[in-house]
Design an enzyme around this catalytic site. Structure first.
Site, PDB file in Angstrom:
ATOM      1  N   ARG A   1     -18.390   6.398 -41.050  1.00  0.00           N
ATOM      2  CA  ARG A   1     -18.894   4.764 -40.644  1.00  0.00           C
ATOM      3  C   ARG A   1     -18.420   4.912 -39.077  1.00  0.00           C
ATOM      4  O   ARG A   1     -17.501   5.044 -38.480  1.00  0.00           O
ATOM      5  CB  ARG A   1     -17.647   3.953 -41.006  1.00  0.00           C
ATOM      6  CG  ARG A   1     -17.594   2.515 -40.827  1.00  0.00           C
ATOM      7  CD  ARG A   1     -16.395   1.664 -40.875  1.00  0.00           C
ATOM      8  NE  ARG A   1     -16.422   1.354 -42.332  1.00  0.00           N
ATOM      9  CZ  ARG A   1     -15.140   0.703 -42.734  1.00  0.00           C
ATOM     10  NH1 ARG A   1     -14.058   0.680 -42.141  1.00  0.00           N
ATOM     11  NH2 ARG A   1     -14.955   0.391 -44.152  1.00  0.00           N
TER      12      ARG A   1
ATOM     13  N   LYS B   1      -9.152  -3.827 -41.277  1.00  0.00           N
ATOM     14  CA  LYS B   1      -9.675  -5.006 -41.389  1.00  0.00           C
ATOM     15  C   LYS B   1      -8.596  -6.297 -41.731  1.00  0.00           C
ATOM     16  O   LYS B   1      -8.850  -6.450 -42.768  1.00  0.00           O
ATOM     17  CB  LYS B   1     -10.784  -4.981 -42.508  1.00  0.00           C
ATOM     18  CG  LYS B   1     -11.942  -4.221 -41.889  1.00  0.00           C
ATOM     19  CD  LYS B   1     -12.992  -4.201 -42.930  1.00  0.00           C
ATOM     20  CE  LYS B   1     -14.316  -3.562 -42.452  1.00  0.00           C
ATOM     21  NZ  LYS B   1     -15.403  -3.569 -43.371  1.00  0.00           N
TER      22      LYS B   1
ATOM     23  N   SER C   1     -20.182  -3.083 -51.656  1.00  0.00           N
ATOM     24  CA  SER C   1     -18.921  -3.856 -51.402  1.00  0.00           C
ATOM     25  C   SER C   1     -18.906  -5.043 -51.904  1.00  0.00           C
ATOM     26  O   SER C   1     -19.731  -6.105 -51.869  1.00  0.00           O
ATOM     27  CB  SER C   1     -18.857  -3.853 -49.697  1.00  0.00           C
ATOM     28  OG  SER C   1     -18.477  -2.921 -49.102  1.00  0.00           O
TER      29      SER C   1
END
Length: 212
Positions: free
Chosen positions: A40, A139, A109
């Protein structure tokens, strides 16, 4: 080619602190027992991202681990990744499948939305991810996804289910007990002083000792 989405699923995140170079960190995680690696990096440095992803794809193939690219279907194709992971704002599943081909793994997701998971499964997603199952430093704004979602999802799909968000050695066992096939982590591995040791501990706590 590696195919499985199961076990410890580690995610590199260019925005998070890491004590060692990316390649060394991922190699340590693989030695510790990680079975899936997701790359990522949402930066604009396309050349570096390509080199990073190519390096990690090679590492994963050598270790028999599955390599997934976050968001970027074009990059996944370019480095012959095992697949791609899509979020809410990424390419749609049909477009990703057309680009990657029928043999690729496409994860989606689903946050805390069981109907999103149902639609993704019907559209051909290869695995479904729910999170954040616990408060996440990566997050902190993420919605809470209760562990009951895994049991609900199992009523309509036999595809692998991935838990993400705030998972560590103290709570990974409860995630697996709830029905997750894989547990995805970022800081619990890559922010640790000893990446290999942290990975091995998570694997042992969540999935039991490795077979002899």
């Amino acid at each position: 080619m590696a195919r499985a989405i199961a076990g410890l699923y580690v995610i590199t995140d260019a925005r998070r602190p890491r004590r060692v170079a990316l390649e060394s960190a991922v190699e340590s995680a693989l030695r510790g027992g990680a079975r899936v690696v997701q790359y990522r990096d949402k930066s604009d440095d396309a050349r570096r991202r390509h080199q990073d992803a190519k390096t990690l794809a090679t590492l994963c193939r050598a270790r028999g681990a599955t390599f997934i690219v976050n968001d970027d279907v074009e990059l996944a194709v370019a480095v012959a990744a095992d697949g791609v992971h899509l979020g809410r704002d990424d390419d749609d599943l049909a477009a990703a499948r057309a680009a990657l081909g029928p043999g690729a793994l496409i994860g989606v997701s689903c946050y805390n939305e069981i109907e999103r998971a149902r639609r993704a499964a019907a559209a051909g997603a290869d695995y479904l991810a729910f999170g954040s199952v616990y408060p996440s430093a990566t997050k902190p704004e993420a919605v809470h996804a209760p562990l009951t979602l895994f049991g609900e999802a199992r009523h309509f799909t036999d595809r692998p289910l991935v838990a993400i968000g705030g998972i560590n050695a103290d709570n990974i066992a409860s995630v697996i007990t709830a029905g997750a096939d894989a547990a995805a982590v970022v800081d619990a591995v890559f922010a640790a002083p000893d990446v290999e040791q942290a990975t091995a501990e998570l694997v042992a706590c969540g999935f039991g000792p490795a077979p002899d």
